[in-house]
Enzyme design. Structure first.
Site, PDB file in Angstrom:
ATOM      1  N   ASP A 131       0.821  -1.210   0.000  1.00  0.00           N
ATOM      2  CA  ASP A 131       0.000   0.000   0.000  1.00  0.00           C
ATOM      3  C   ASP A 131       0.857   1.263   0.000  1.00  0.00           C
ATOM      4  OD1 ASP A 131       0.953  -0.425   2.572  1.00  0.00           O
ATOM      5  OD2 ASP A 131      -0.998  -0.764   3.455  1.00  0.00           O
ATOM      6  N   ASP A 137      -7.714  -3.821  14.548  1.00  0.00           N
ATOM      7  CA  ASP A 137      -9.081  -4.126  14.119  1.00  0.00           C
ATOM      8  C   ASP A 137      -9.105  -5.244  13.070  1.00  0.00           C
ATOM      9  OD1 ASP A 137      -7.906  -2.854  12.008  1.00  0.00           O
ATOM     10  OD2 ASP A 137      -9.395  -1.247  11.833  1.00  0.00           O
ATOM     11  N   HIS A 158      -7.240  -5.266  10.271  1.00  0.00           N
ATOM     12  CA  HIS A 158      -6.938  -4.875   8.887  1.00  0.00           C
ATOM     13  C   HIS A 158      -5.618  -5.479   8.414  1.00  0.00           C
ATOM     14  CE1 HIS A 158      -4.957  -1.050  10.628  1.00  0.00           C
ATOM     15  NE2 HIS A 158      -3.986  -1.736  10.076  1.00  0.00           N
ATOM     16  N   GLU A 203      -9.722  -2.276   5.600  1.00  0.00           N
ATOM     17  CA  GLU A 203     -10.314  -2.046   6.917  1.00  0.00           C
ATOM     18  C   GLU A 203     -11.535  -2.955   7.094  1.00  0.00           C
ATOM     19  OE1 GLU A 203      -9.004   0.282   8.912  1.00  0.00           O
ATOM     20  OE2 GLU A 203      -8.274   1.970   7.722  1.00  0.00           O
TER      21      GLU A 203
HETATM   22  P1  PGA Z   1       2.118  -2.327  13.165  1.00  0.00           P
HETATM   23  O1  PGA Z   1       0.953  -2.147  12.114  1.00  0.00           O
HETATM   24  O2  PGA Z   1       3.060  -3.351  12.566  1.00  0.00           O
HETATM   25  O3  PGA Z   1       2.764  -0.971  13.239  1.00  0.00           O
HETATM   26  O4  PGA Z   1       1.504  -2.794  14.437  1.00  0.00           O
HETATM   27  C1  PGA Z   1       0.315  -3.274  11.632  1.00  0.00           C
HETATM   28  C2  PGA Z   1      -0.706  -2.847  10.607  1.00  0.00           C
HETATM   29  O5  PGA Z   1      -1.408  -1.864  10.838  1.00  0.00           O
HETATM   30  O6  PGA Z   1      -0.806  -3.535   9.573  1.00  0.00           O
END
Ligand code: PGA
Length: 242
Positions: A67, A136, A138, A143
Site C-alpha cells: 500500500d 481491528d 486490517h 479495513e
Molecule cells: P504495526 O501495524 O506493525 O505498526 O503494528 C500493523 C498494521 O497496521 O498492519
C-alpha cells in the site's frame, strides 16, 4: 494454517526472516509482497544482516508493496516508498527497477489501481506476501467491512487508523493522509504463500479473533484461514489468549 510460536520480538523476526530467506534462496527471481508498519522492521534488519554476511542475494528479486498513502510524494519521509528504502531497500542489492509500490502522486485512483494490478499480473503474481495485522484486523489498508473480492483500490482511512498512524506524523492527525491505495484482499489471497507476523500483548485479542474466530469481512485478516499456504509467526505475548 501453520502457527509458529516465537519467544519474543527478536525471535519472531528471525523466524519470519528465515521463511523469506528460504523463498529467496529457493527462487532467486521470486516476487516478494512486502509490508510497512513497526512489526516487520526487525525482519528487515535480520535480512540485511544475512545479506551483509553474504548469505542472501536480492539482485533478481522483485518487490511489490501492499500500500501507499494517496497524495504523498515518494520523497515524503512518511511515504511507504521512503519507509521501505530507509528500512530495507537502501541496504540490500535489490534492483531499483524491480521495486514496486502504488504511486501516491497519481491522483487518478482508477488508473493507478489498474496500473498496480497490471504490474502484479505482469510479474507473475506474488510468491510470498508478508503482512502485519492492525488491532481491528486490517491487512494492508483493508479495513473492517472491506469486500473480499477487491483487487488494488483506493480506501478512505478509518478514524482509528488515522489515530494509530499519527505517531508517524508528529502526532498531528491533520497531517495524516485520509486516503490510501492498497492491494485488496483478492490480491493478497492470490499470493502463493502468505506470512503474517504479530507481536505484543496488544495484538493478542485480534490474533485470537482473526485466526480462531469466524471468517468475516468485519475482521479482514480472518479470510487468511482459507488460504492454502498461510503461516502465522507470533511471539508468546500475541498468542497469550490462545
Ligand atoms: P504495526 O501495524 O506493525 O505498526 O503494528 C500493523 C498494521 O497496521 O498492519
Amino acid at each position: 494454517m501453520k502457527i509458529i510460536r516465537a519467544t519474543d520480538y527478536k525471535d519472531m523476526s528471525r523466524k519470519a526472516a528465515n521463511i523469506i530467506s528460504a523463498q529467496v534462496i529457493m527462487k532467486p527471481n521470486c516476487v516478494l509482497g512486502l509490508a510497512t508498519g513497526s512489526t516487520p522492521v526487525g525482519i528487515y534488519e535480520q535480512l540485511i544482516d544475512w545479506y551483509n554476511k553474504g548469505d542472501l542475494d536480492f539482485s533478481e528479486v522483485t518487490s511489490v508493496n501492499l500500500d501507499e498513502y494517496r497524495g504523498l510524494r515518494r520523497e515524503d519521509p512518511q511515504s511507504y516508498w521512503h519507509f521501505m528504502h530507509e528500512h530495507f531497500f537502501d541496504h540490500i542489492n535489490i534492483d531499483p527497477d524491480r521495486i514496486n509500490l502504488p504511486d501516491g502522486t497519481n491522483l487518478d485512483a482508477e488508473e493507478e489501481c489498474r496500473r498496480y494490478d497490471d504490474i502484479i499480473h505482469a510479474v507473475g503474481g506474488v510468491d510470498l506476501q508478508l503482512l502485519g495485522i492492525g488491532h481491528d484486523g486490517h491487512i494492508g489498508f483493508n479495513e473492517p467491512g472491506a469486500a473480499f473480492e477487491l483487487g488494488t483500490h483506493c480506501v478512505d482511512l478509518k478514524p482509528e487508523t488515522i489515530e494509530a498512524n499519527k505517531r508517524f506524523f508528529d502526532g498531528n492527525e491533520d497531517l495524516v493522509p485520509k486516503q490510501a491505495y492498497t492491494m485488496g484482499i483478492k490480491t493478497i489471497m492470490q499470493a502463493r504463500k502468505v506470512l503474517l507476523v504479530a507481536n505484543g500483548k496488544d495484538k493478542a485479542p485480534i490474533v485470537k479473533q482473526a485466526f480462531f474466530g469466524p471468517v468475516t469481512p468485519e475482521v479482514p485478516a480472518s479470510i487468511l484461514q482459507m488460504h492454502p499456504d498461510f503461516t502465522l509467526v507470533c511471539d508468546a505475548d500475541a498468542l497469550s489468549l490462545l
